[in-house]
Design an enzyme around this catalytic site. Sequence first.
Site, PDB file in Angstrom:
ATOM      1  N   LYS A 102       2.379   3.988  63.234  1.00 44.55           N
ATOM      2  CA  LYS A 102       2.337   2.986  62.160  1.00 44.55           C
ATOM      3  C   LYS A 102       1.199   3.378  61.222  1.00 44.55           C
ATOM      4  O   LYS A 102       0.122   2.798  61.228  1.00 44.55           O
ATOM      5  CB  LYS A 102       2.110   1.585  62.736  1.00 44.55           C
ATOM      6  CG  LYS A 102       2.306   0.465  61.717  1.00 44.55           C
ATOM      7  CD  LYS A 102       1.999  -0.896  62.321  1.00 44.55           C
ATOM      8  CE  LYS A 102       2.289  -2.013  61.329  1.00 44.55           C
ATOM      9  NZ  LYS A 102       1.887  -3.340  61.840  1.00 44.55           N
ATOM     10  N   LEU A 134       8.629  -1.256  61.916  1.00 45.54           N
ATOM     11  CA  LEU A 134       9.460  -0.708  60.849  1.00 45.54           C
ATOM     12  C   LEU A 134       9.475  -1.632  59.637  1.00 45.54           C
ATOM     13  O   LEU A 134       9.379  -1.181  58.496  1.00 45.54           O
ATOM     14  CB  LEU A 134      10.880  -0.471  61.349  1.00 45.54           C
ATOM     15  CG  LEU A 134      11.749   0.177  60.268  1.00 45.54           C
ATOM     16  CD1 LEU A 134      12.229   1.553  60.689  1.00 45.54           C
ATOM     17  CD2 LEU A 134      12.939  -0.698  59.895  1.00 45.54           C
ATOM     18  N   LYS A 169       3.233 -10.479  54.452  1.00 39.98           N
ATOM     19  CA  LYS A 169       2.237  -9.434  54.649  1.00 39.98           C
ATOM     20  C   LYS A 169       2.902  -8.142  55.117  1.00 39.98           C
ATOM     21  O   LYS A 169       3.813  -8.162  55.935  1.00 39.98           O
ATOM     22  CB  LYS A 169       1.198  -9.875  55.700  1.00 39.98           C
ATOM     23  CG  LYS A 169       0.280 -10.974  55.217  1.00 39.98           C
ATOM     24  CD  LYS A 169      -0.576 -11.530  56.340  1.00 39.98           C
ATOM     25  CE  LYS A 169      -1.638 -10.560  56.771  1.00 39.98           C
ATOM     26  NZ  LYS A 169      -2.602 -11.191  57.717  1.00 39.98           N
TER      27      LYS A 169
END
Length: 406
Positions: A102, A134, A169
């Site tokens: 990530k 993802l 977010k």
Amino acid sequence: MVRAKDYRHGLERDSRGRWTVDAVKQVSYDVLVRRDLLKVDDPFLADALRGCVAGAGNSSDRRLLIVDKVVDTLYGPAIDAYFIAHGFTTAKLVLDAHEQVKNWGSVDAVLAAMDQFGVDRRREPVIAIGGGVLCDVVGFAASIYRRGTPYVRIPTTLIGLVDAGVGVKTGVNHRAGKNRIGTYAQPLLSLLDTRFLSSLAVRHISNGMAEILKVALVKSRPLFEHVERASRGDLRVLFEDDQHAGLADYVIEESIHLMLEELQPNLWEGTLERCVDYGHTFSPTIEMHAVAELLHGEAVAIDIALTTGIALERGLLSEPDAVRVLDVIAGLGLAPWNDVLARQGLLTEALEDTVRHRDGFQRLPLTDGIGTHVFVNDVTPAQIAAGAAFVESYVSSLAPWQESVA
């Protein structure tokens, strides 16, 4: 100072060569729950994907799909068949998406795919199909590609359905910082299909239940009691067996509602006292120090256990209730303790890092009984140590069969 204001445009000009620009951006997006989105003879998904860009100009049925690697293994043929059957022209990027990747590299892969596809940033929203990682990666990439490209989330994990899939977010990890770079970027649409949960490993069900437990502990005793009930059963069948459908639907939909209830009036976090930050004070540091072994929800569960001990130490929670919370954590297949907690000074450093992101204050949400909360700004290292000692004592008292869970 003399000012003239053009109220049509929200623009002020004074006599000293200064302009003040005043503008408001309207934000609106839908969160829809629909079972069996990929059922070929059901036009719901196709209609939703076309409808969310209605009025954007000439219609386009081109779509770039960003699909989690595991999801593509399980559902790739069904995804392809659905989009073909409903007249879409698609390209697909299959992306390995988990906490260890990530990062900017994953974002760059999505940006490259968007550029190669030639995404029309008004008429061709990018479709993210995968878990919370993802969804975060695609949301971040979409928000910075040509200063904002529309995207749609189709989360496929429990943590994606109740947390990463419903807010605005986005973020990815940078160096040692959890979600250190990111944006606020609402999707056009979040489509939640609980059918995906039937293929999840039980660990990932547990991972998502940690975020549901978080919301329950600070906002809803009834939701906590439902989660407690789920923790006493077999999580592997909670979202598969029709006899548990009532419990499963309540737990998911109520947690989504409570989460959105908190997010909607404070989407850009102008108010830094957010009860949904519960479980996210120490966990970012814990997670990054044990990134190879902990999922996000697992780190949140450790934070919940620790702050439960702190609430007990401060007299906000009775010992029976504190033990009850840890019993639920363990019953959900989550470990209340990780050896990273024993590292000298780590938890104090974690709190200090969180303070930097909360404008110089702890703003630490603690349970004030089960289902309600207070914010505190004066937690001491001694109280953190006492909270950790409570959790360690609880774990050491578990029966041998439970220790394998914790």
